[in-house]
Write a protein that holds these residues in place. Structure first.
Motif, mmCIF file in Angstrom:
data_model
loop_
_atom_site.group_PDB
_atom_site.id
_atom_site.type_symbol
_atom_site.label_atom_id
_atom_site.label_comp_id
_atom_site.label_asym_id
_atom_site.label_seq_id
_atom_site.Cartn_x
_atom_site.Cartn_y
_atom_site.Cartn_z
ATOM 1 N N HIS A 66 -6.285 5.362 -4.041
ATOM 2 C CA HIS A 66 -5.070 4.863 -3.407
ATOM 3 C C HIS A 66 -5.324 4.296 -2.007
ATOM 4 O O HIS A 66 -4.507 3.555 -1.479
ATOM 5 C CB HIS A 66 -4.032 5.991 -3.330
ATOM 6 C CG HIS A 66 -2.619 5.526 -3.352
ATOM 7 N ND1 HIS A 66 -1.570 6.346 -3.686
ATOM 8 C CD2 HIS A 66 -2.053 4.314 -3.094
ATOM 9 C CE1 HIS A 66 -0.434 5.679 -3.613
ATOM 10 N NE2 HIS A 66 -0.699 4.444 -3.254
ATOM 11 N N HIS A 67 -6.425 4.662 -1.417
ATOM 12 C CA HIS A 67 -6.776 4.153 -0.090
ATOM 13 C C HIS A 67 -8.276 4.346 0.100
ATOM 14 O O HIS A 67 -8.895 5.177 -0.562
ATOM 15 C CB HIS A 67 -6.014 4.901 1.007
ATOM 16 C CG HIS A 67 -5.784 4.080 2.247
ATOM 17 N ND1 HIS A 67 -6.790 3.801 3.143
ATOM 18 C CD2 HIS A 67 -4.675 3.477 2.729
ATOM 19 C CE1 HIS A 67 -6.302 3.070 4.137
ATOM 20 N NE2 HIS A 67 -5.021 2.850 3.908
ATOM 21 N N SER A 103 -7.332 0.528 -4.109
ATOM 22 C CA SER A 103 -6.102 0.066 -3.484
ATOM 23 C C SER A 103 -6.259 0.189 -1.974
ATOM 24 O O SER A 103 -6.823 1.173 -1.482
ATOM 25 C CB SER A 103 -4.909 0.899 -3.965
ATOM 26 O OG SER A 103 -3.704 0.448 -3.393
ATOM 27 N N ASN A 104 -5.790 -0.812 -1.268
ATOM 28 C CA ASN A 104 -5.860 -0.825 0.200
ATOM 29 C C ASN A 104 -7.296 -0.801 0.707
ATOM 30 O O ASN A 104 -7.603 -0.174 1.722
ATOM 31 C CB ASN A 104 -5.067 0.355 0.776
ATOM 32 C CG ASN A 104 -3.614 0.327 0.343
ATOM 33 O OD1 ASN A 104 -2.929 -0.670 0.532
ATOM 34 N ND2 ASN A 104 -3.148 1.412 -0.256
ATOM 35 N N GLU A 125 -8.138 -4.340 -7.594
ATOM 36 C CA GLU A 125 -7.790 -3.918 -6.242
ATOM 37 C C GLU A 125 -6.293 -4.141 -6.073
ATOM 38 O O GLU A 125 -5.790 -5.254 -6.254
ATOM 39 C CB GLU A 125 -8.558 -4.724 -5.194
ATOM 40 C CG GLU A 125 -7.941 -4.778 -3.796
ATOM 41 C CD GLU A 125 -7.820 -3.455 -3.057
ATOM 42 O OE1 GLU A 125 -8.456 -2.464 -3.469
ATOM 43 O OE2 GLU A 125 -7.069 -3.413 -2.074
ATOM 44 N N HIS A 148 -3.276 -4.438 -3.644
ATOM 45 C CA HIS A 148 -3.250 -4.803 -2.229
ATOM 46 C C HIS A 148 -1.890 -5.373 -1.850
ATOM 47 O O HIS A 148 -1.224 -6.032 -2.662
ATOM 48 C CB HIS A 148 -4.325 -5.852 -1.943
ATOM 49 C CG HIS A 148 -4.883 -5.773 -0.567
ATOM 50 N ND1 HIS A 148 -5.885 -4.887 -0.207
ATOM 51 C CD2 HIS A 148 -4.597 -6.473 0.554
ATOM 52 C CE1 HIS A 148 -6.181 -5.060 1.077
ATOM 53 N NE2 HIS A 148 -5.403 -6.005 1.554
ATOM 54 N N LYS A 149 -1.462 -5.133 -0.616
ATOM 55 C CA LYS A 149 -0.220 -5.726 -0.146
ATOM 56 C C LYS A 149 -0.421 -7.228 0.049
ATOM 57 O O LYS A 149 -1.315 -7.656 0.769
ATOM 58 C CB LYS A 149 0.240 -5.081 1.166
ATOM 59 C CG LYS A 149 1.603 -5.583 1.617
ATOM 60 C CD LYS A 149 2.119 -4.853 2.850
ATOM 61 C CE LYS A 149 3.535 -5.327 3.180
ATOM 62 N NZ LYS A 149 4.089 -4.666 4.386
#
Length: 326
Positions: free
Chosen positions: A130-131, A160-161, A185, A187-188
């Protein structure tokens, strides 16, 4: 619905990903069931969640709701490409000094087992970090993922992130061990958050990592409701940020009116137009919100429209280093 490969894998996923973060928080279980059934009927086979959804002492609630939906049978579990994530603190006193956020082989094993129980399944197609946690070695992580894959508990690994450099490091270490590496991935990325165009998106595209865009409507600012919020809504209480972007949002509303399309659908179609994109995450709280975005996969934005969007929402100017150097 339209489908695409998840990164360099052979797995086909829908070009819209159903986000479940609202389930058990803003969306009651019975409504979440209706949304998931409708999404599946519409051809959305890609569902994303995380072990911490439900938040705080209710962490895990969203996975439990999905698990009870699967338990109804009817081929629900078999039809879904399921993605979940680990990193956050699950508020489990048994974690002791290993509580708190982070990645480790310990967390990977314990939190994977917890997710499988809550989701009422024996496997997860896409298990995501998650990070990023740069205090944990890739030797430790890839061995943990290898064991979980060997046991048949996970199919693919995603992140992610992560930053662009983290993707490169992850793939380098995976290749040295003869592993597939990351396939995605999360990602925002949105019209208001275009920094990933500098490094992250080019790296993902080069290494065959499919990008899943979270918050493609930037927390609802790009939904079309920000300028005229309903009293008591989240947008009504977030007018400071709306005012910061008011001129852009007004210009965007004008373009949407010209095109005869909603701001939300234009925003989602714009994310899908990037060649590194696998799917944006849609996070409907209601059936109406779900039904409103299903046609996004059929929207093709013209070059002229893309140019006007660049004028309204300027990006960094391209990829690094050309965006800022000769």
């Amino acid at each position: 619905m339209k489908y695409t490969k998840l990164g360099k894998s052979g797995l086909n996923v829908s070009k819209l990903c159903l986000g479940t973060m609202n389930f058990g928080v803003d969306t009651e279980e019975k409504d979440a069931f209706r949304i998931m059934d409708a999404a599946l009927d519409a051809g959305i086979n890609f569902f994303d969640t995380a072990n911490i959804y439900g938040w705080g002492e209710n962490a895990g609630r969203t996975e439990e709701i999905i698990g009870r939906w699967f338990a109804q049978g009817g081929g629900r579990r078999e039809k879904v490409v399921l993605a979940t994530k680990f990193y956050g603190d699950m508020s489990d006193k048994n974690d002791g000094p290993n509580s708190g956020p982070g990645l480790s082989a310990y967390k990977l094993r314990r939190h994977l087992e917890g997710s499988l129980l809550r989701l009422q399944t024996d496997h997860i197609e896409l298990y995501q970090m998650h990070h990023v946690d740069r205090d944990v070695s890739w030797d430790e992580l890839w061995e943990g993922f290898r064991i979980a894959q060997y046991q048949g508990k996970i199919g693919y690994v995603g992140s992610s992130n992560f930053a662009g450099r983290d993707l490169v490091k992850a793939q380098y270490e995976a290749k040295s061990k003869g592993l597939l590496g990351l396939v995605s991935e999360q990602h925002k990325y949105s019209l208001l958050t275009r920094q990933p165009e500098l490094e992250l998106l080019p790296a993902a595209q080069e290494y065959g990592i499919g990008v899943i865009a979270w918050s493609p409507l930037d927390g609802g600012i790009l939904s079309g409701n920000a300028l005229n919020p309903v009293a008591g809504s989240r947008r009504a209480s977030d007018q400071t940020r709306v005012n910061k972007h008011r001129a852009q949002l007004e210009a965007f509303a004008g373009l949407a009116k010209e095109l005869g399309e909603s701001e939300a659908n234009i925003s989602l179609a714009w994310t899908l137009a990037h060649p590194a994109m696998t799917a944006p995450i849609i996070g409907p709280r209601t059936m109406e919100q779900l039904e409103g975005v299903l046609r996004v996969v059929d929207i093709v934005l013209s070059e002229e429209t893309l140019k006007r969007l660049d004028e309204i929402f300027p990006g960094p100017g391209g990829e690094a280093p050309k965006a800022y150097a000769w």
